[in-house]
Design an enzyme around this catalytic site. Structure first.
Site, PDB file in Angstrom:
ATOM      1  N   HIS A 195      26.924  57.109  24.816  1.00 46.18           N
ATOM      2  CA  HIS A 195      27.488  57.168  26.077  1.00 46.18           C
ATOM      3  C   HIS A 195      28.146  55.790  26.466  1.00 46.18           C
ATOM      4  O   HIS A 195      28.892  55.802  27.350  1.00 46.18           O
ATOM      5  CB  HIS A 195      26.229  57.431  27.101  1.00 46.18           C
ATOM      6  CG  HIS A 195      26.607  58.000  28.360  1.00 46.18           C
ATOM      7  ND1 HIS A 195      27.759  57.804  28.816  1.00 46.18           N
ATOM      8  CD2 HIS A 195      26.448  58.812  28.957  1.00 46.18           C
ATOM      9  CE1 HIS A 195      28.224  58.364  29.980  1.00 46.18           C
ATOM     10  NE2 HIS A 195      26.985  59.252  30.060  1.00 46.18           N
ATOM     11  N   TYR A 204      21.468  62.392  42.128  1.00 48.01           N
ATOM     12  CA  TYR A 204      22.680  61.636  41.369  1.00 48.01           C
ATOM     13  C   TYR A 204      23.568  62.690  41.193  1.00 48.01           C
ATOM     14  O   TYR A 204      23.405  63.472  40.373  1.00 48.01           O
ATOM     15  CB  TYR A 204      22.140  60.667  40.359  1.00 48.01           C
ATOM     16  CG  TYR A 204      23.205  60.050  39.519  1.00 48.01           C
ATOM     17  CD1 TYR A 204      23.277  58.578  39.336  1.00 48.01           C
ATOM     18  CD2 TYR A 204      24.131  60.721  38.861  1.00 48.01           C
ATOM     19  CE1 TYR A 204      24.091  57.803  38.950  1.00 48.01           C
ATOM     20  CE2 TYR A 204      25.055  59.879  38.080  1.00 48.01           C
ATOM     21  CZ  TYR A 204      25.049  58.499  38.157  1.00 48.01           C
ATOM     22  OH  TYR A 204      26.087  57.755  37.294  1.00 48.01           O
ATOM     23  N   THR A 221      32.772  56.011  36.443  1.00 48.11           N
ATOM     24  CA  THR A 221      31.921  56.702  37.283  1.00 48.11           C
ATOM     25  C   THR A 221      31.460  56.119  38.563  1.00 48.11           C
ATOM     26  O   THR A 221      31.461  54.755  38.609  1.00 48.11           O
ATOM     27  CB  THR A 221      30.754  57.534  36.633  1.00 48.11           C
ATOM     28  OG1 THR A 221      29.691  56.366  35.895  1.00 48.11           O
ATOM     29  CG2 THR A 221      31.143  58.341  35.232  1.00 48.11           C
TER      30      THR A 221
END
Length: 783
Positions: free
Chosen positions: A473, A589, A602
């Site tokens: 990630h 979230y 993001t």
């Protein structure tokens, strides 16, 4: 050892008759072709750099400007207003050059300067145009005249046939929100989650922060925003991902699934052959920048492509304090794991990419190889699945020299990592629902040692022909890997295809060298560390509770008929489901992209709002105005999502303020408390990006099930959903067995029920809501 002999370009021995020189023509040919390929790539990169550097103009436009200026000179007019003459006076040229030649050269210099100024002006105009975001807040289907003019100007200044990175220099920088706006929006987002006493205390902390320390931290942040391309992204990568010392398996990495209903071939090696070939076709397009720039769907607005640069040849390198992301320019091989062995598989031969059939042939060689793993090799990958500090220490101690370093370098420099799994996965058997859950867990963590979790992405090929992908990630977000995955699935099945027997098409070059098995010398102390890391990873994997299901009763088609955003609809369903499951609300979230800005990643959409909680309470309490409250909640969610996308989010700003406070060595009770709040419901949507590659209408079976991720909080849920076509929504739900209050199966059942309840609430047979004077919607009560 034929392959070892071919790797040597020349050998020589000294004899009484002199030096006996033996050349390997094949090896020298490989060296020559490798060099040619490398220089071709350099030339392509240089050419693309020039094209991208002058975009939205083109290099040929320089010639047009030069000819236009020279033509005006011959008509005895001076468009430069004397500048050409000034340039001619100061031109450092030989006196032997004629006056006419000097005039022409001066005109060319002036034309070039004019051309560069025009490019700068066009890019500045485009940057200003792309900074306009009011269009996102207009009612769907009703475009203002201002926005219509803006769209026309964007088309004019966007140029023609852009390359992948053409817009990078024209994207605006992410703006720093005002402190007072962020604090106000934060307090608004937590109001429904706190009682009056808690909220009063938090308001006091926020007010103190805003009036004192906040302004000082904001000053430093604005200073960073002046010189940094993005004031968030580098700190986000460093402190959220790379400095995490816990395992990245489950906690950070995510996965993507194969087609849900179709397996193009049951032959494992054949599926790998087509798929691996497709990955390298994508990489070729990426290197040549032939991929179309991503855009907001249905618009001309480009998205940042900076994350694409590190898709291939990238690895996360462990460190004791922080990891680093290492990217190499090129690699002509992959590393394949099978039954505890690691193999180096070259995918280029004589300067060309191997055909799918040749890659299948090489993969089958690995599958048939009877060699046993070296001592300590079989579970070596567990080091990447456990805690980061032990892995960093082991890497420095046992893999910094000799054969271990060479083999580790081979893995880390590979284009990507491949696992040939002995299991069969997919939706199959008597219990297809349970098989999907096992499939998800396998892609997320496998056996905890048969993936290399540090690679930018790893691809898994199962024994029955199914496949999947696991992404690291830190270097990029899921949409970048999803774009690659969509291309690979489509190219594999629709472009390359298979023979009637299920093999890849094409012929095989029988002279291909055997895949090279990597060598290891693992001492007993390192084996002990591998076992410890495996124990940590296995405990983490065993604790993951996963549930995947396809909701096919209805999809976005029916939701849109109710005049509701599909994403807002699903988020409201998740709020309702969570309240019914936990009897409370929680901080929620939802990931939103900020790729409208340069190097954007993001932002958080806080989906649990005062409006959403009011709606859920009204619905559960049997109140009459729950339909109006639903409309208000969905509209508020859309507003929050748009604000997050346009740089007016809450959490990244507060995060960066917190980082600045740490650099300055000052404590902020407000920031400390905000950053420590748990996200018990973490959600993300993975929408399809390349719909043109799939014919979902005529071939609905060729759809991916999407992907998912592990739970963020020990007592929370992770929910990933994918809206496919008009009539399907796929959900991936994760939580932990160790929490007695959560369960992926029961939460999945609550989501299904919530979806049905909401669509019944908004069904077309209900009377349509009317607009009130203040723009809010209300529904006439049914008689």
């Amino acid at each position: 050892m034929a392959e070892a002999h071919q790797a040597v370009a020349f050998q020589f021995t000294v004899t009484p008759e002199g030096i006996d020189l033996q050349l390997s023509h094949q090896a020298l040919s490989e060296i020559y072709l490798s060099g040619v390929r490398s220089w071709k790539k350099r030339i392509i990169r240089l050419k693309n750099s020039v094209i991208t550097g002058v975009y939205p103009a083109s290099p040929s436009s320089w010639l047009f400007v030069v000819i236009a200026i020279l033509a005006t000179m011959y008509t005895r007019s001076d468009p430069s207003m004397g500048l050409i003459a000034k340039i001619q006076e100061h031109l450092p040229v030989s006196q032997s050059m004629s006056t006419q030649c000097q005039a022409v050269l001066s005109a060319v210099v002036f034309s070039t300067m004019l051309w560069l100024m025009l490019i700068f002006t066009m890019r500045l105009c485009l940057k200003q145009l792309l900074s306009y975001h009011r269009w996102m807040f207009e009612q769907h289907g009703k475009m203002s005249n201002t926005t219509k003019v803006w769209v026309a100007l964007v088309r004019i200044f966007s140029g023609r046939k852009p390359l992948l990175y053409s817009y990078q220099g024209s994207l605006p920088n992410l703006p720093v929100p005002a402190i007072k706006d962020t604090v106000k929006r934060y307090l608004e987002s937590v109001r429904s989650l706190m009682d009056d006493t808690q909220f009063e205390r938090m308001t006091k902390l926020a007010t103190e922060f805003e009036s004192s320390l906040g302004n000082r931290l904001q000053w430093y942040l604005k200073l960073k925003a002046l010189w940094a391309a993005n004031y968030v992204s580098d700190w986000w990568e460093e402190y959220v991902y790379l400095r995490g010392r816990s395992p990245i398996m489950v906690n950070s990495n995510y996965y993507g699934m194969d087609f849900l209903y179709v397996t193009p071939t049951p032959i494992q090696a054949a599926r790998a052959g087509n798929s691996i070939h497709s990955f390298f076709l994508y990489r070729r397009k990426l290197n040549k920048e032939e991929l179309k720039p991503s855009r907001i769907p249905g618009t001309v607005i480009p998205l940042c492509a900076a994350q694409c640069e590190r898709i291939f040849n990238t690895t996360r390198i462990p460190g004791e304090e922080t990891d680093t992301v290492q990217h190499w320019q090129d690699s002509d091989y992959i590393v394949v794991y099978h039954k505890g062995r690691y193999f180096r598989l070259r995918v280029y031969q004589a300067g060309r990419l191997l055909s799918p059939r040749e890659i299948e042939f090489q993969i089958q060689r690995i599958l048939d190889d009877p060699t046993a793993p070296s001592k300590g090799e079989a579970k070596l990958g567990a080091l990447t699945a456990g805690d980061r500090i032990p892995w960093a220490k082991a890497r420095a101690k046992y893999f910094s020299s000799g054969v271990n370093k060479r083999s580790l370098d081979c893995i880390e420099r590979a284009a990507f990592f491949v696992t040939l799994d002995d299991d069969e996965q997919g939706m199959m058997g008597d219990d297809p629902a349970a098989s999907l859950d096992r499939y998800a867990k396998s892609l997320l963590h496998g056996k905890c040692y048969d993936r290399w979790f540090d690679k930018s992405f790893s691809v898994v090929y199962y024994k029955n022909g199914k496949n999947g992908i696991n992404g690291e990630h830190s270097w990029a977000d899921a949409p970048v890997v999803a774009h690659l995955w969509e291309y690979t699935l489509a190219t594999d099945s629709f472009q390359l295809g298979y023979t009637a027997e299920g093999h890849c098409k094409g012929e095989v070059d029988s002279s291909l060298p055997q895949p090279q098995k990597l060598k290891w010398e693992i001492p007993a102390e390192c084996e002990e560390q591998i076992s410890q890391s495996l124990a940590v990873a296995q405990a983490l994997a065993d604790n993951v509770d996963f549930h995947v299901f396809s909701f096919r009763e209805f999809g976005k088609g029916k939701i849109k008929k109710c005049r509701v955003s599909p994403d807002a609809f699903i988020q409201m369903a998740l709020q309702l489901a969570y309240y019914r499951d936990q009897k409370r609300f929680c901080l929620t979230y939802e990931a939103s992209m900020t790729r409208l800005f340069r190097e954007g990643r993001t932002e958080t959409v806080r989906s649990c709002s005062s409006e959403s909680t009011a709606f859920v309470r009204a619905l559960e309490g049997g109140e009459d105005d729950y339909r109006r409250l639903f409309r208000a909640a969905s509209e508020k969610h859309q507003l929050l999502y748009r604000m997050a996308m346009t740089g007016a989010g809450i959490d990244r700003h507060l995060f960066c303020l917190y980082v600045v406070s740490k650099y300055l060595g000052v404590e902020s009770p407000f920031l400390k408390e905000v950053l420590s709040e748990p996200w018990r419901l973490s959600t993300s949507q993975t929408p399809p990006q390349q719909l043109e590659l799939f014919d979902i209408v005529n071939h609905p079976e060729y759809i991916s099930c999407g992907g998912g991720f592990g739970p963020v909080a020990d007592d929370g849920y992770g929910v990933s959903y994918c809206i496919l076509g008009e009539n399907m929504i796929n959900f991936h739900i994760s939580c932990k067995h160790s929490c007695p209050d959560t369960g992926s199966q029961k939460f999945g059942a609550q989501i299904k029920k919530a979806l049905h309840d909401l669509i019944q609430l908004l069904s077309p047979n209900q009377k349509e809501p009317n607009k009130t004077e203040d723009g809010q919607q209300e529904v006439k009560k049914d008689k």
